[in-house]
Design a protein around this motif. Sequence first.
Motif, mmCIF file in Angstrom:
data_model
loop_
_atom_site.group_PDB
_atom_site.id
_atom_site.type_symbol
_atom_site.label_atom_id
_atom_site.label_comp_id
_atom_site.label_asym_id
_atom_site.label_seq_id
_atom_site.Cartn_x
_atom_site.Cartn_y
_atom_site.Cartn_z
ATOM 1 N N SER A 1 0.886 0.461 8.064
ATOM 2 C CA SER A 1 1.864 0.385 6.975
ATOM 3 C C SER A 1 1.581 -0.835 6.109
ATOM 4 N N TRP A 2 2.148 -0.832 4.909
ATOM 5 C CA TRP A 2 1.994 -1.949 3.977
ATOM 6 C C TRP A 2 3.063 -1.798 2.908
ATOM 7 N N ILE A 3 3.272 -2.839 2.108
ATOM 8 C CA ILE A 3 4.313 -2.831 1.084
ATOM 9 C C ILE A 3 3.648 -2.837 -0.281
ATOM 10 N N GLY A 4 3.950 -1.849 -1.119
ATOM 11 C CA GLY A 4 3.261 -1.773 -2.397
ATOM 12 C C GLY A 4 4.010 -1.035 -3.478
ATOM 13 N N LEU A 5 3.419 -1.048 -4.663
ATOM 14 C CA LEU A 5 3.942 -0.359 -5.842
ATOM 15 C C LEU A 5 3.343 1.039 -5.942
ATOM 16 N N GLY A 6 3.873 1.823 -6.871
ATOM 17 C CA GLY A 6 3.413 3.197 -7.020
ATOM 18 C C GLY A 6 1.948 3.315 -7.361
ATOM 19 N N TRP A 7 1.470 2.451 -8.270
ATOM 20 C CA TRP A 7 0.065 2.538 -8.643
ATOM 21 C C TRP A 7 -0.835 2.160 -7.477
ATOM 22 N N GLU A 8 -0.337 1.294 -6.589
ATOM 23 C CA GLU A 8 -1.124 0.922 -5.425
ATOM 24 C C GLU A 8 -1.224 2.088 -4.441
ATOM 25 N N ALA A 9 -0.108 2.780 -4.231
ATOM 26 C CA ALA A 9 -0.131 3.938 -3.344
ATOM 27 C C ALA A 9 -1.098 5.000 -3.874
ATOM 28 N N GLY A 10 -1.046 5.231 -5.187
ATOM 29 C CA GLY A 10 -1.957 6.188 -5.795
ATOM 30 C C GLY A 10 -3.403 5.751 -5.684
ATOM 31 N N GLY A 11 -3.649 4.458 -5.860
ATOM 32 C CA GLY A 11 -5.005 3.930 -5.769
ATOM 33 C C GLY A 11 -5.562 4.046 -4.359
ATOM 34 N N ALA A 12 -4.730 3.786 -3.355
ATOM 35 C CA ALA A 12 -5.169 3.892 -1.968
ATOM 36 C C ALA A 12 -5.484 5.342 -1.609
ATOM 37 N N GLU A 13 -4.638 6.241 -2.065
ATOM 38 C CA GLU A 13 -4.862 7.657 -1.790
ATOM 39 C C GLU A 13 -6.175 8.140 -2.405
ATOM 40 N N LYS A 14 -6.434 7.729 -3.635
ATOM 41 C CA LYS A 14 -7.673 8.127 -4.301
ATOM 42 C C LYS A 14 -8.896 7.538 -3.594
ATOM 43 N N ALA A 15 -8.794 6.259 -3.222
ATOM 44 C CA ALA A 15 -9.916 5.607 -2.555
ATOM 45 C C ALA A 15 -10.234 6.284 -1.219
ATOM 46 N N LEU A 16 -9.207 6.677 -0.491
ATOM 47 C CA LEU A 16 -9.420 7.362 0.777
ATOM 48 C C LEU A 16 -10.085 8.719 0.568
ATOM 49 N N LYS A 17 -9.602 9.454 -0.403
ATOM 50 C CA LYS A 17 -10.177 10.764 -0.682
ATOM 51 C C LYS A 17 -11.616 10.648 -1.167
ATOM 52 N N ASP A 18 -11.892 9.637 -2.000
ATOM 53 C CA ASP A 18 -13.262 9.424 -2.478
ATOM 54 C C ASP A 18 -14.210 9.102 -1.328
ATOM 55 N N ALA A 19 -13.666 8.495 -0.277
ATOM 56 C CA ALA A 19 -14.477 8.152 0.886
ATOM 57 C C ALA A 19 -14.527 9.287 1.905
ATOM 58 N N GLY A 20 -13.944 10.421 1.545
ATOM 59 C CA GLY A 20 -13.952 11.568 2.439
ATOM 60 C C GLY A 20 -12.962 11.472 3.579
ATOM 61 N N LYS A 21 -11.956 10.621 3.419
ATOM 62 C CA LYS A 21 -10.941 10.449 4.453
ATOM 63 C C LYS A 21 -9.631 11.104 4.041
ATOM 64 N N GLU A 22 -8.826 11.401 5.013
ATOM 65 C CA GLU A 22 -7.528 12.012 4.732
ATOM 66 C C GLU A 22 -6.501 10.938 4.379
ATOM 67 N N ALA A 23 -5.724 11.210 3.360
ATOM 68 C CA ALA A 23 -4.637 10.312 2.981
ATOM 69 C C ALA A 23 -3.315 11.038 3.207
ATOM 70 N N ASP A 24 -2.592 10.595 4.195
ATOM 71 C CA ASP A 24 -1.313 11.235 4.511
ATOM 72 C C ASP A 24 -0.256 10.146 4.631
ATOM 73 N N PHE A 25 0.277 9.739 3.474
ATOM 74 C CA PHE A 25 1.235 8.645 3.423
ATOM 75 C C PHE A 25 2.679 9.140 3.411
ATOM 76 N N GLY A 26 3.532 8.330 4.005
ATOM 77 C CA GLY A 26 4.965 8.495 3.873
ATOM 78 C C GLY A 26 5.510 7.224 3.249
ATOM 79 N N TYR A 27 6.775 7.251 2.847
ATOM 80 C CA TYR A 27 7.343 6.108 2.122
ATOM 81 C C TYR A 27 8.797 5.893 2.538
ATOM 82 N N PHE A 28 9.186 4.630 2.638
ATOM 83 C CA PHE A 28 10.604 4.334 2.864
ATOM 84 C C PHE A 28 10.949 2.991 2.218
ATOM 85 N N PRO A 29 12.221 2.816 1.802
ATOM 86 C CA PRO A 29 12.632 1.552 1.201
ATOM 87 C C PRO A 29 12.489 0.408 2.201
ATOM 88 N N ILE A 30 12.223 -0.789 1.695
ATOM 89 C CA ILE A 30 12.220 -1.960 2.564
ATOM 90 C C ILE A 30 13.600 -2.058 3.209
#
Length: 428
Positions: A269-298
Amino acid sequence: MKRKLIAAVGVVGMMVGVAACGNGGDDKPKADASGGAKEITVWVMDGSAPKAWLDEVNKEFSAKHPGVTVKVEEQKWTGIQEKVTTALSENTPPDVLELGNTQTAGYAVTGGLADLTGDKAKLGADAWSKGMMASSEIDGKLYSAPWYAANRVVVYDKKAFAKAGVTPPTTRDEWVAGLEKLKAADPASQPIYLPGQSWYVLAGFIWDEGGDLAVKDGGKWKGQLSTPQAASAMDFYKKLQSFSTAPKDKDEATPQQSTDIVPKGGVASWIGLGWEAGGAEKALKDAGKEADFGYFPIPGKTADKPGTVFLGGSNLAVAERSKNKELAKEWLALAAGKDQMTKYAAETKGALLPNQAGANFAPAPGSFAEAMAKAGANGKITPVTAGWANVETEPNPIKEFMTKVLKGEDAAKAGADADKEIANRINK
């Protein structure tokens, strides 16, 4: 970072230099001194406003003010403070302009922005989010309309949480208990990635304790990091940070957590903004990895309210030297009103929070937008004063305070040193 936040939510490009015109009508304004039709100029930042939304705003404005041209000019975040400062000092500034919410006070106290206090009813100020509106008011006077905001949430790896039997927590105690279970389930991974200088996260914890980063006392601002509230907040931050191997002397951008850390794996887990979540998901997919994130308020101290979060965003203001001040106010009232803000929220698909709850987009269940909206209801901003920008410049005394405490220094002593520096900077 603000530019990335907006750009990554998928907002389409801006409409630059588009004119919205009409003809006829009894309320047609008089021609200006040159004999030409009235024109107002609106400055908005790169990626802030979808083209379809701007088209709609200007179409409605044109219908109400036939013969008036609206010229929209897109600006870049890089160097914008200097550009706005210069523009507001000239005789022909933009009539309406977008300002970062932490920048607004600086332009207001120097006389660059029109006083909108008497226009609150026309602008629909009663409906605005109190957390967002705080950045628009200085010493009881209104100088801008809040427009949009965004805030951080906890991003988590669904598989890691399921393996450890952890569900999204709703209290601080549940959060820590979940991190302990994650550590036990996979000792080689980080239950949470939390660098030592994520000061926006710490600010939320300080607000949860009833404290603040700085307060005004007798006409001067005083830092508040030496207070018991800041010490308690730092204790909790230290507890969370103990579950992370992130550096204690770096922030979330050095290295960039979303693209340089999370895609490597081993982060539950980590704490981030929307663009960061999107960036991480894209980076994982580009690396051929699965991105399966969930989200909850601090999480907050109790389940009835999430933790307080910093609301970063933008306001819309009218230049004091505008030659078309009344028309500018009417454009502002339209753009910041419930009808157009509802359309704005729909166009941005819930990736940004509109200035009033009644305009909120209904986000998909389980989405980042849903978690952000829940957290944003308990949002605040940094101290509203022109000098606050000086505090955030590097080396940031808040960051230095955090690193000192994480490395073992007494919080009150480290806070006292930070408070002196904050006072020196904020009162300039």
